[in-house]
Design a protein around this motif. Structure first.
Motif, PDB file in Angstrom:
ATOM      1  N   LEU A   6      52.410  -6.697 -28.983  1.00 38.02           N
ATOM      2  CA  LEU A   6      53.285  -7.633 -29.675  1.00 38.02           C
ATOM      3  C   LEU A   6      52.493  -8.298 -30.795  1.00 38.02           C
ATOM      4  N   HIS A  47      60.432  -7.762 -33.757  1.00 40.82           N
ATOM      5  CA  HIS A  47      59.903  -7.577 -32.403  1.00 40.82           C
ATOM      6  C   HIS A  47      60.395  -8.683 -31.480  1.00 40.82           C
ATOM      7  N   GLN A  49      60.621  -9.753 -27.001  1.00 41.60           N
ATOM      8  CA  GLN A  49      60.340  -9.441 -25.605  1.00 41.60           C
ATOM      9  C   GLN A  49      61.322 -10.238 -24.762  1.00 41.60           C
ATOM     10  N   ARG A 111      60.376  -6.924 -17.568  1.00 38.07           N
ATOM     11  CA  ARG A 111      60.368  -7.264 -18.985  1.00 38.07           C
ATOM     12  C   ARG A 111      60.790  -6.062 -19.811  1.00 38.07           C
ATOM     13  N   ARG A 113      60.356  -4.773 -24.064  1.00 37.79           N
ATOM     14  CA  ARG A 113      59.900  -5.021 -25.433  1.00 37.79           C
ATOM     15  C   ARG A 113      60.789  -4.233 -26.378  1.00 37.79           C
ATOM     16  N   GLU A 115      61.636  -3.190 -30.414  1.00 35.09           N
ATOM     17  CA  GLU A 115      61.260  -3.109 -31.826  1.00 35.09           C
ATOM     18  C   GLU A 115      62.505  -2.735 -32.616  1.00 35.09           C
ATOM     19  N   THR A 129      61.025  -0.564 -24.760  1.00 34.18           N
ATOM     20  CA  THR A 129      60.034  -0.214 -23.749  1.00 34.18           C
ATOM     21  C   THR A 129      60.296  -1.113 -22.558  1.00 34.18           C
TER      22      THR A 129
END
Length: 188
Positions: A6, A47, A49, A111, A113, A115, A129
């Motif tokens: 990140l 980005h 999360q 979690r 992630r 993009e 992800t």
């Protein structure tokens, strides 16, 4: 594969109350089991999360990946609605994915992630992800295409409220045409 890095510190953190409030304004309603976002952290415009709440003990039973967990990761896109001035009643809905890889079937997701590769008022392209509690990659979803869809019917006041119509009725109870109004006014 290792999870993507990140870029720096989170610029903004959004909590569930605010996120699900935004979702409601855009026509999305999530049942209790599908309200899985604990927080979304934005790291600039591209980005994010998402941290998920703990799943029920039997959540992944029978699934390679629990649908509520995967949906919780996708729900992070709600954070983009206000950032990109999406109009109320319009939400990004999944249309297709270029590639989906499941590395750890049945492993709980903690979690995700995200993009953002491209975003406009009508579509979004992103890579996801999906991560376990220890940070290992559970799944990757590449080239996720989401299309803007209207979820709320346009509000029309004339259908929802009483309104008054004034008509002049003749002696026989039928409406008097406009030209007849002038003659009626002259006779009075």
């Amino acid at each position: 594969p290792p999870p993507p890095e990140l870029p720096g510190l989170a610029a903004e953190t959004l909590l569930p109350g605010a996120l699900y409030g935004i979702a409601r304004r855009h026509g999305l309603a999530f049942g209790r089991r599908f309200r899985r976002m604990a927080a979304v952290e934005r790291f600039g415009p591209d980005h994010m999360q998402v941290r998920l709440t703990r799943p029920p003990p039997d959540a992944t039973a029978g699934y390679g990946i629990d649908p509520t967990e995967l949906d919780g990761v996708f729900q992070s896109l709600i954070a983009l609605f206000s950032a990109h001035d999406a109009e109320a009643g319009v939400a990004f809905l999944p249309a297709r994915f270029g590639e989906i890889r499941l590395y750890q079937p049945g492993r709980p997701v903690c979690r995700g992630r995200i993009e953002i590769r491209r975003v406009s008022a009508r579509s979004l392209l992103a890579d996801f992800t999906v991560l376990a509690g220890d940070g290992s990659v559970v799944a990757t979803l590449r080239e996720g295409r989401f299309r803007a869809g209207s979820l709320v019917r346009p509000f029309r006041m004339e259908r929802a409220a009483l309104h008054m119509v004034t008509e002049v009725l003749g002696d026989d109870g039928t409406a008097v045409a406009e030209e007849g109004l002038a003659a009626l006014a002259a006779a009075v």
